[in-house]
Design a protein around this motif. Structure first.
Motif, PDB file in Angstrom:
ATOM      1  N   ARG A   1     -50.575  -1.142 -60.666  1.00  0.00           N
ATOM      2  CA  ARG A   1     -50.958   0.414 -60.811  1.00  0.00           C
ATOM      3  C   ARG A   1     -50.552   1.349 -59.999  1.00  0.00           C
ATOM      4  NH1 ARG A   1     -54.588   3.130 -63.933  1.00  0.00           N
ATOM      5  NH2 ARG A   1     -55.794   4.808 -62.819  1.00  0.00           N
ATOM      6  N   GLY A   2     -50.721   0.989 -58.569  1.00  0.00           N
ATOM      7  CA  GLY A   2     -50.182   1.874 -57.512  1.00  0.00           C
ATOM      8  C   GLY A   2     -48.438   2.587 -57.622  1.00  0.00           C
ATOM      9  N   ILE A   3     -47.619   1.435 -57.886  1.00  0.00           N
ATOM     10  CA  ILE A   3     -46.364   1.803 -58.254  1.00  0.00           C
ATOM     11  C   ILE A   3     -46.101   2.537 -59.352  1.00  0.00           C
ATOM     12  CG2 ILE A   3     -44.128   0.555 -58.560  1.00  0.00           C
ATOM     13  CD1 ILE A   3     -44.802  -1.532 -56.761  1.00  0.00           C
ATOM     14  N   ARG A   4     -46.779   2.229 -60.386  1.00  0.00           N
ATOM     15  CA  ARG A   4     -46.747   3.263 -61.711  1.00  0.00           C
ATOM     16  C   ARG A   4     -47.103   4.511 -61.758  1.00  0.00           C
ATOM     17  NH1 ARG A   4     -50.268   1.365 -65.018  1.00  0.00           N
ATOM     18  NH2 ARG A   4     -51.128  -0.515 -64.140  1.00  0.00           N
TER      19      ARG A   4
ATOM     20  N   ALA B   1     -52.064  -7.534 -51.988  1.00  0.00           N
ATOM     21  CA  ALA B   1     -53.229  -7.496 -51.197  1.00  0.00           C
ATOM     22  C   ALA B   1     -53.886  -6.107 -51.651  1.00  0.00           C
ATOM     23  CB  ALA B   1     -52.797  -7.023 -49.614  1.00  0.00           C
ATOM     24  N   ALA B   2     -53.368  -5.157 -52.203  1.00  0.00           N
ATOM     25  CA  ALA B   2     -54.142  -3.893 -52.597  1.00  0.00           C
ATOM     26  C   ALA B   2     -55.002  -4.586 -53.864  1.00  0.00           C
ATOM     27  CB  ALA B   2     -53.224  -2.741 -52.807  1.00  0.00           C
ATOM     28  N   ALA B   3     -54.409  -5.214 -54.539  1.00  0.00           N
ATOM     29  CA  ALA B   3     -55.219  -5.630 -55.586  1.00  0.00           C
ATOM     30  C   ALA B   3     -56.462  -6.482 -55.588  1.00  0.00           C
ATOM     31  CB  ALA B   3     -53.947  -6.339 -56.756  1.00  0.00           C
ATOM     32  N   PHE B   4     -56.415  -7.038 -54.343  1.00  0.00           N
ATOM     33  CA  PHE B   4     -57.706  -7.845 -54.056  1.00  0.00           C
ATOM     34  C   PHE B   4     -58.607  -7.282 -53.254  1.00  0.00           C
ATOM     35  CE2 PHE B   4     -54.691 -11.182 -55.628  1.00  0.00           C
ATOM     36  CZ  PHE B   4     -55.510 -12.087 -56.276  1.00  0.00           C
TER      37      PHE B   4
ATOM     38  N   VAL C   1     -53.408  14.864 -61.513  1.00  0.00           N
ATOM     39  CA  VAL C   1     -52.518  13.658 -61.022  1.00  0.00           C
ATOM     40  C   VAL C   1     -52.524  12.777 -62.013  1.00  0.00           C
ATOM     41  CG1 VAL C   1     -53.733  14.199 -58.690  1.00  0.00           C
ATOM     42  CG2 VAL C   1     -54.806  12.837 -60.372  1.00  0.00           C
ATOM     43  N   ILE C   2     -51.671  11.772 -61.880  1.00  0.00           N
ATOM     44  CA  ILE C   2     -51.469  10.635 -62.946  1.00  0.00           C
ATOM     45  C   ILE C   2     -52.807   9.681 -62.820  1.00  0.00           C
ATOM     46  CG2 ILE C   2     -49.944   8.583 -63.652  1.00  0.00           C
ATOM     47  CD1 ILE C   2     -48.591  11.680 -63.978  1.00  0.00           C
ATOM     48  N   ASP C   3     -53.309   9.554 -63.906  1.00  0.00           N
ATOM     49  CA  ASP C   3     -54.325   8.520 -63.995  1.00  0.00           C
ATOM     50  C   ASP C   3     -54.494   8.275 -65.706  1.00  0.00           C
ATOM     51  OD1 ASP C   3     -55.577  10.724 -65.595  1.00  0.00           O
ATOM     52  OD2 ASP C   3     -56.709  11.156 -64.190  1.00  0.00           O
ATOM     53  N   ASP C   4     -55.582   7.516 -65.826  1.00  0.00           N
ATOM     54  CA  ASP C   4     -55.552   6.970 -67.255  1.00  0.00           C
ATOM     55  C   ASP C   4     -55.584   8.033 -68.392  1.00  0.00           C
ATOM     56  OD1 ASP C   4     -55.890   4.460 -66.436  1.00  0.00           O
ATOM     57  OD2 ASP C   4     -58.195   4.343 -66.297  1.00  0.00           O
TER      58      ASP C   4
ATOM     59  N   LEU D   1     -52.171   3.635 -54.058  1.00  0.00           N
ATOM     60  CA  LEU D   1     -50.902   4.419 -54.163  1.00  0.00           C
ATOM     61  C   LEU D   1     -50.613   4.091 -52.671  1.00  0.00           C
ATOM     62  CD1 LEU D   1     -49.577   6.403 -55.637  1.00  0.00           C
ATOM     63  CD2 LEU D   1     -50.864   8.360 -54.629  1.00  0.00           C
ATOM     64  N   PHE D   2     -51.611   4.135 -51.477  1.00  0.00           N
ATOM     65  CA  PHE D   2     -50.862   3.860 -50.157  1.00  0.00           C
ATOM     66  C   PHE D   2     -50.107   2.421 -49.983  1.00  0.00           C
ATOM     67  CE2 PHE D   2     -53.463   7.241 -48.864  1.00  0.00           C
ATOM     68  CZ  PHE D   2     -52.873   7.950 -47.816  1.00  0.00           C
ATOM     69  N   ALA D   3     -50.525   1.519 -51.086  1.00  0.00           N
ATOM     70  CA  ALA D   3     -49.869   0.179 -50.795  1.00  0.00           C
ATOM     71  C   ALA D   3     -48.672   0.457 -51.629  1.00  0.00           C
ATOM     72  CB  ALA D   3     -50.895  -0.729 -51.601  1.00  0.00           C
ATOM     73  N   ALA D   4     -48.558   1.028 -52.602  1.00  0.00           N
ATOM     74  CA  ALA D   4     -47.287   1.388 -53.469  1.00  0.00           C
ATOM     75  C   ALA D   4     -46.181   1.875 -52.163  1.00  0.00           C
ATOM     76  CB  ALA D   4     -47.365   2.273 -54.613  1.00  0.00           C
TER      77      ALA D   4
END
Length: 438
Positions: A204-207, A65-68, A424-427, A339-342
């Motif tokens: 992405r959020g979980i990673r 759901a977070a992806a969409f 923070v973790i990002d690209d 991140l909240f979804a993860a």
């Protein structure tokens, strides 16, 4: 703490949260009583399975759901999901078989899995001030506790005049009122994010979550919370009505004691969090959960159950309330929904482990054995938190970028190959620095 309600948008969202949760609390009480009517002494096993299905929906649906939903208008999405939950709640009074409970719970909680992370990620966008956000988290914790306090007390009163399955109608009304309040405000749109493929957006959020040490510690806290709270949420009806031979209102009162302890802690947490680090407060809450779950092993009477449930409620709130602060400081605004979804999905993996353990082991081997296993899990998770979450956890870190050229725009300064900024973790920052300067 109540001064945060001066913000109109947050005030309406908070009202929506309260109303929906009171309705959900009525459904929680009614679901336990429905399971007892259908399965009798095996109610704990049925309820444990139903709650495990709920967790499966949360774990599987939230990241997708977070992806969409990062590309959808938040208000329209939240209102639509409230209406879906309302429709499902109206079906629950007509349930007469266990399999029907399982199907409706999956549909209802799939909608919640899409609703809740998006709702939570909206709050830091409308409350950028740190103290306002901390107050909002505590108020949110109070709102969740109303599911365990006001709803059971209201259910106890209503059960004197109506059948328990009519309580599901209250749930439907709660979701409908929540939708009306969300419609009444304008919500910020999701921050524009870099275009990504569906797989990358889903994971992405979980990673990001698992690459951040403080969030790995949060996951261990989530396991401690799930293990201890499952003793209450799954087996209260079995303790009270099967073991102690009491009635439905006594079950509602026991659940209210758990929520009352949690609410008591939530009101005091903003001042405590002004003085102590999140890690300290959350580990203290986990320690209280360890103590409460250990006492549950030797629980033999209703008069001892009530204070133990209050103690567990205090630990439950102290361990959970700072969660949003950790997530907010661990991601850029555009990554917060993911991140909240993860957090939503991974924390419910913990519940997915604990709920069946509480229900199935309790039904097969007895409540003391179930409480013993859950208490051991709580203790192990609390120890794990202290090991994986460093005591020194600053926002700003000195770090290297070996793969970036010296003239890369990201490198604002250079000090022997290192530079410093809030990390923070990002690209650009794909792993946590191993050598942190204290």
């Amino acid at each position: 703490m109540l001064t945060v309600l001066r913000h109109r948008t947050y005030r309406h969202l908070f009202g929506a949260q309260i109303i929906a949760l009171v309705g959900t609390g009525l459904a929680t009480v009614a679901l336990g009583l429905l399971a007892f009517r259908v399965a009798g002494q095996n109610a704990g096993a049925v309820l444990g399975t139903a709650l495990a299905i709920k967790m499966l929906a949360y774990v599987g649906v939230a990241p997708i759901a977070a992806a969409f939903t990062e590309r959808l208008p938040r208000r329209a999405m939240l209102v639509s999901l409230d209406l879906v939950r309302c429709a499902v709640a109206l079906c629950l009074p007509f349930v007469s078989a266990v399999w029907e409970i399982y199907i409706l719970i999956f549909i209802l909680q799939s909608a919640s899995a899409a609703f809740t992370p998006s709702f939570q990620a909206t709050i830091p966008d409308i409350l950028p001030d740190e103290r306002d956000y901390t107050d909002a988290l505590s108020l949110s914790r109070v709102a969740y506790d109303m599911e365990s306090v006001v709803s059971p007390l209201l259910a106890a009163a209503l059960l004197t005049v109506i059948p328990f399955n009519v309580l599901f109608v209250g749930t439907a009304i709660g979701f409908l009122c929540s939708a009306m309040l969300v419609v009444s405000v304008v919500l910020p749109s999701p921050k524009p994010a870099k275009p990504r493929g569906i797989y990358e957006r889903t994971t992405r959020g979980i990673r990001l979550y698992l690459a951040t040490p403080r969030l790995r510690g949060l996951l261990a806290i989530d396991l401690a919370v799930a293990a201890a709270a499952s003793i209450v949420l799954v087996n209260t009806v079995v303790y009270v009505q099967a073991s102690f031979g009491l009635d439905q209102r006594a079950t509602a009162l026991a659940l209210a004691c758990f929520g009352g302890g949690s609410m008591l802690a939530a009101f005091g947490l903003p001042r405590i969090l002004d003085r102590f680090a999140d890690r300290t407060v959350m580990l203290a809450g986990a320690s209280v959960l360890v103590a409460g779950s250990a006492l549950a092993i030797f629980l033999h009477s209703y008069r001892w159950l009530l204070p133990i449930w209050i103690l567990l409620g205090i630990g439950y709130s102290a361990a959970q309330t700072p969660t949003g602060r950790l997530l907010r400081r661990s991601a850029h605004p555009e990554d917060r929904p993911a991140l909240f979804a993860a957090q939503f999905a991974l924390s419910h993996v913990c519940w997915l482990i604990a709920y069946p353990l509480a229900g199935r082991v309790g039904a097969a081997y007895g409540l003391p054995v179930s409480a013993s296993l859950l208490s051991l899990m709580t203790l192990s998770a609390a120890i794990g938190t202290s090991l994986v979450w460093p005591g020194h956890d600053p926002d700003t870190l000195a770090h290297d970028h070996d793969l970036l050229s010296k003239d890369d725009p990201h490198l604002q300064s250079d000090d022997g190959g290192q530079h410093t900024h809030p990390y923070v973790i990002d690209d650009t920052h794909t792993a946590w620095p191993r050598n942190q300067k204290k």
